[in-house]
Design a protein around this motif. Sequence first.
Motif, PDB file in Angstrom:
ATOM      1  N   LYS A   1      -6.298  -7.593  -7.788  1.00 15.44           N
ATOM      2  CA  LYS A   1      -5.579  -6.389  -7.456  1.00 15.44           C
ATOM      3  C   LYS A   1      -4.978  -6.341  -6.167  1.00 15.44           C
ATOM      4  O   LYS A   1      -3.871  -6.144  -5.488  1.00 15.44           O
ATOM      5  CB  LYS A   1      -6.031  -5.189  -7.906  1.00 15.44           C
ATOM      6  N   LYS A   2      -5.878  -6.375  -5.032  1.00 14.73           N
ATOM      7  CA  LYS A   2      -5.624  -6.308  -3.632  1.00 14.73           C
ATOM      8  C   LYS A   2      -4.519  -7.379  -3.263  1.00 14.73           C
ATOM      9  O   LYS A   2      -3.705  -7.066  -2.482  1.00 14.73           O
ATOM     10  CB  LYS A   2      -6.586  -6.708  -2.793  1.00 14.73           C
ATOM     11  N   ASN A   3      -4.799  -8.334  -3.760  1.00 15.90           N
ATOM     12  CA  ASN A   3      -3.849  -9.635  -3.566  1.00 15.90           C
ATOM     13  C   ASN A   3      -2.341  -9.173  -4.249  1.00 15.90           C
ATOM     14  O   ASN A   3      -1.567  -9.896  -3.657  1.00 15.90           O
ATOM     15  CB  ASN A   3      -4.472 -11.020  -4.026  1.00 15.90           C
ATOM     16  N   VAL A   4      -2.284  -8.547  -5.324  1.00 16.09           N
ATOM     17  CA  VAL A   4      -1.196  -8.619  -6.090  1.00 16.09           C
ATOM     18  C   VAL A   4      -0.507  -7.515  -5.443  1.00 16.09           C
ATOM     19  O   VAL A   4       0.712  -7.668  -5.302  1.00 16.09           O
ATOM     20  CB  VAL A   4      -1.546  -7.980  -7.459  1.00 16.09           C
ATOM     21  N   GLU A   5      -1.148  -6.484  -4.666  1.00 22.09           N
ATOM     22  CA  GLU A   5      -0.519  -5.324  -3.851  1.00 22.09           C
ATOM     23  C   GLU A   5       0.337  -6.070  -2.633  1.00 22.09           C
ATOM     24  O   GLU A   5       1.374  -5.911  -2.399  1.00 22.09           O
ATOM     25  CB  GLU A   5      -1.364  -4.499  -3.412  1.00 22.09           C
ATOM     26  N   LYS A   6      -0.289  -7.414  -2.377  1.00 18.70           N
ATOM     27  CA  LYS A   6       0.391  -7.964  -1.026  1.00 18.70           C
ATOM     28  C   LYS A   6       1.533  -8.569  -1.491  1.00 18.70           C
ATOM     29  O   LYS A   6       2.650  -8.838  -0.688  1.00 18.70           O
ATOM     30  CB  LYS A   6      -0.654  -9.176  -0.657  1.00 18.70           C
ATOM     31  N   LEU A   7       2.009  -8.850  -2.882  1.00 19.22           N
ATOM     32  CA  LEU A   7       2.962  -9.358  -3.312  1.00 19.22           C
ATOM     33  C   LEU A   7       4.391  -8.441  -3.466  1.00 19.22           C
ATOM     34  O   LEU A   7       5.543  -8.965  -3.469  1.00 19.22           O
ATOM     35  CB  LEU A   7       2.945 -10.138  -4.530  1.00 19.22           C
ATOM     36  N   LYS A   8       4.189  -7.118  -3.613  1.00 18.12           N
ATOM     37  CA  LYS A   8       5.420  -6.419  -3.384  1.00 18.12           C
ATOM     38  C   LYS A   8       6.127  -6.857  -4.750  1.00 18.12           C
ATOM     39  O   LYS A   8       7.361  -7.057  -4.435  1.00 18.12           O
ATOM     40  CB  LYS A   8       5.962  -6.071  -2.329  1.00 18.12           C
ATOM     41  N   ILE A   9       5.673  -6.761  -5.951  1.00 20.72           N
ATOM     42  CA  ILE A   9       6.487  -7.314  -7.045  1.00 20.72           C
ATOM     43  C   ILE A   9       7.589  -6.242  -7.381  1.00 20.72           C
ATOM     44  O   ILE A   9       7.280  -5.030  -7.542  1.00 20.72           O
ATOM     45  CB  ILE A   9       5.721  -7.734  -8.381  1.00 20.72           C
TER      46      ILE A   9
END
Length: 308
Positions: free
Chosen positions: A300-308
């Motif tokens: 989830k932390k990495n997904v947040e970095k993506l700003k999808i």
Amino acid sequence: MKNKISVIGAGHVGATVAQYAAEMEIADVVMLDIIEGLPQGKSLDLLETGPVRGFGASVKGTNDYKDTAGSDIVVITGGLARKPGMSRDDLLAKNSEIVRSITESVAKESPDCIIIMVSNPLDVMTFLAQKISGFPPNRVFGMAGVLDSARLRAFVSLELGVSVEDTHALVMGGHGDSMVPLPRYCTVCGVPITELMEKEKIDAIVERTRKAGGEIVAHLKTGSAYYSPGASVVQMAEAVLKDKKRLLPCAAYLNGEYGLKDVYVGVPVMLGAGGVEKIIEVQLTKEEKEALHKSAEAVKKNVEKLKI
Ligand code: NAD
């Protein structure tokens, strides 16, 4: 052949997927890459092994997404692979750009396909592909658990001197350092390895499984594993195309299962013609559940970095 698999990225993993899929005659194969000539050359070479190896699948190389139109399955392997010293997460920025653009083209040409993600960081890229494609989550999932479990099985087989065929294993969680190998669900002919090996040995095998990808990267120096990843993808693709209802660990979208929501993480699923037809909820101890949640948090932390 009735079915069509397109493999995006004709590098090490992509070409290996194409090879196994063609040899097993599960589908006609299209290989696509941004490098001109690479998929064409590899496809022709593979096609020409057909008379010797005895398969008749068509294999086509291309740089044009139109050739992938109407695919039943699209396997995404495009992007960078790890080099020594890199974690899978180090690939996030570059591979997210690549996977984003690949997914847009794939969804346009094959709106009804199933996407099997391979590019790393795996769970995050699978999440990204689902959002960008707008496909239902059952049609977008990632390959990691089959590979991680195969590695665990191989190490158990080496340790006990038994056939790999009689070993079974389950590795859950994200495809990274926080993955969750489950020795209680690792069996030899139905007997859990916890009854067959000392705790120290099991701990060492679990640790080797977690670092198995890195062990190969350290040997190769210029890239990462491809035989076992390629074989794992094709086992998943075969389960879908033959509607086998296989129970395999995959990066799947969770919507409350295991107490996790809106995240892709490795869990056992039933794979059939509909893709992920069911999430299988196995009993976990408190510690195992905590490890799974920790792993999902890292995704989830990495997904947040993506700003999808
Ligand atoms: P590779 O470098 O051999 O191949 C990648 C290919 O992708 C290259 O040929 C490159 O030209 C192509 N490519 C790059 N950008 C593209 C684009 N926009 N469109 C189409 N093709 C593009 O790498 P590999 O060893 O095949 O690994 C591929 C990916 O799979 C990496 O991200 C790697 O980390 C990942 N991987 C995942 C697992 C897993 O268990 N999920 C296992 C092994 C590798």
